[in-house]
Scaffold this motif. Structure first.
Motif, short mmCIF file in Angstrom:
data_model
loop_
_atom_site.label_atom_id
_atom_site.label_comp_id
_atom_site.label_asym_id
_atom_site.label_seq_id
_atom_site.Cartn_x
_atom_site.Cartn_y
_atom_site.Cartn_z
N ASP A 166 0.83 -1.20 0.00
CA ASP A 166 0.00 0.00 0.00
C ASP A 166 0.87 1.25 0.00
OD1 ASP A 166 -2.45 -1.20 -0.10
OD2 ASP A 166 -2.88 -1.03 2.04
N GLY A 167 0.32 2.31 -0.60
CA GLY A 167 1.01 3.59 -0.63
C GLY A 167 0.88 4.34 0.70
N PRO A 168 1.53 5.50 0.80
CA PRO A 168 1.53 6.25 2.06
C PRO A 168 0.18 6.90 2.36
CG PRO A 168 2.57 7.52 0.34
CD PRO A 168 2.29 6.17 -0.25
N ASP A 267 10.09 -0.23 -2.01
CA ASP A 267 10.12 0.92 -1.10
C ASP A 267 9.53 2.16 -1.78
OD1 ASP A 267 10.66 1.83 1.47
OD2 ASP A 267 12.60 2.65 0.92
N LEU A 268 9.86 2.34 -3.07
CA LEU A 268 9.28 3.48 -3.78
C LEU A 268 7.77 3.33 -3.93
CD1 LEU A 268 12.21 4.42 -4.42
CD2 LEU A 268 11.35 5.08 -6.68
N VAL A 269 7.31 2.11 -4.21
CA VAL A 269 5.87 1.90 -4.36
C VAL A 269 5.14 2.21 -3.05
CG1 VAL A 269 4.11 0.10 -4.67
CG2 VAL A 269 6.03 0.28 -6.27
N ARG A 270 5.74 1.86 -1.94
CA ARG A 270 5.11 2.11 -0.63
C ARG A 270 5.19 3.58 -0.21
NH1 ARG A 270 7.38 -3.21 0.71
NH2 ARG A 270 9.35 -2.19 1.23
N ARG A 271 6.19 4.32 -0.72
CA ARG A 271 6.45 5.65 -0.17
C ARG A 271 6.20 6.80 -1.15
NH1 ARG A 271 12.38 5.49 1.81
NH2 ARG A 271 11.83 7.61 2.52
N ALA A 272 6.17 6.53 -2.46
CA ALA A 272 6.03 7.60 -3.44
C ALA A 272 4.63 8.19 -3.43
CB ALA A 272 6.37 7.08 -4.84
N ASP A 273 4.50 9.40 -3.96
CA ASP A 273 3.18 10.01 -4.17
C ASP A 273 2.34 9.05 -5.00
OD1 ASP A 273 0.99 11.48 -5.21
OD2 ASP A 273 2.11 13.36 -5.04
#
Length: 346
Positions: A166-168, A267-273
């Motif tokens: 999931d994203g942020p 990590d980018l998928v979980r943290r990116a806009d």
């Protein structure tokens, strides 16, 4: 129907109980209301598919033919079928078995599992397969222990795997959006400075290559990007020539580098806009597919298409997954041809 396909790592499976114990680790989660098809090459498992059980009989007959056609294209030597669900699941299970046999695919084992018991539809010996079913325990199985030692994990259910990517939200979302605004200003300054020099596109590609090299080095050492670094790399991935470089690097780094790339892109998928995550999610889908993890590949591609339904790289990956194309069927990207190498050496 939700379907997950993947190549199967080698495991020694000697009995129905072993099969049932290993399957959650092959999938990455404990299945329910599912059909799992394990494709056999020689004496080992090679390719597996998981799909939701259909709601009605008409869908079941159509899906059975689709499964049989899919495994026929892969030229497997046989299949093992496992339905996870109550007794009514047996109708669909038998339909798939019949379709496989019509396509000339042997079905040496056909199981239904439910609430810690299993039934074999290929065995009618009461001493071996009693009407009340046989108990099995995933946790105490040698196959499960072997899978765990191989680094395989079985989460409680598919939704747990989805949630892990999931994203942020909340404060984390606000922080990455602010970082993305700063990255946007940085990109504008880069474009202004490069306009009269090497050009905006080449400057962005060069900046992306530097950012990617630093990111791979960081994750290889067990580190992690800051929010500003995540935002900067996320924006640069929208420059297609750099996105393609990142795509090629996954294969050029080879199997030893896959774990690093999976950590980075996850990590980018979980943290990116979330609105800008399509390129990073597509790259995660690709590296997961290359690693034989069809489940996470599909989830990542869904994230990419949710962010940008028209994103061509994600649509290509979705087609590869829908067609159940195994990684072994496509050579690594960017592999130089021998003829071209010889020509350069002359």
């Amino acid at each position: 129907m939700t379907t997950t396909t993947a190549e199967t790592p080698p495991l020694r499976l000697r009995s129905p109980s072993d099969l049932l114990s290993a399957t959650p680790y092959l999938l990455g989660f404990h299945p329910s209301n599912s059909l799992v098809v394990l494709g056999l090459h020689g004496t080992g498992l090679h390719f597996h598919v998981r799909g939701d059980l259909p709601d009605d009989r008409d869908d079941g007959e159509m899906l059975a033919e689709e499964y049989a056609a899919m495994f026929g294209r892969h030229k497997v030597d046989g299949v093992v079928l496992i339905a996870y669900g109550p007794e009514r699941a047996e109708r669909f299970l038998r339909a798939v078995a019949d379709a496989m046999r019509r396509h000339g695919i042997p079905v040496p084992e056909c199981l239904r599992a439910h609430e810690g018991r299993y039934w074999s539809l290929t065995c009618d010996e009461p001493d071996c397969c009693p009407p009340e079913g046989r108990p099995f325990d995933v946790r105490s199985s040698a196959a499960a222990a072997e899978a765990t030692l191989a680094g395989m994990v079985a989460l409680p259910d598919r939704e747990a795997v989805v949630r892990a990517l999931d994203g942020p939200t909340g404060d984390a979302l606000a922080a990455i959006q602010e970082a993305t605004d700063r990255a946007g200003l940085r990109l504008v300054r880069l474009a202004s400075a490069a306009a009269a020099d090497i050009g905006v596109g080449p400057a962005a590609v060069r900046a992306g290559a530097l950012a990617l090299a630093a990111a791979v080095k960081r994750y290889r050492a067990g580190g992690r990007l800051t929010d500003d670094e995540v935002a900067w790399l996320t924006l640069l991935l929208h420059v297609l020539p750099f996105r393609d470089q990142a795509w090629l690097r996954i294969d050029r780094d080879g199997p030893p580098g896959r774990a690093v790339h999976r950590q980075l892109w996850a990590d980018l998928v979980r943290r990116a806009d979330p609105g800008l995550v399509a390129p990073a999610a597509m790259l995660l889908g690709y590296v997961c597919w290359r690693a034989g993890d069809g489940l996470r590949a599909g989830i990542a591609v869904d994230r990419a298409l949710e962010a940008d339904p028209g994103y061509r790289g994600a649509r290509l990956m979705a087609e590869i997954l829908d067609r159940a194309v195994p990684p072994s069927a496509l050579p690594p990207l960017g592999r130089p041809r021998r003829r071209a190498v010889r020509r350069r050496m002359r």
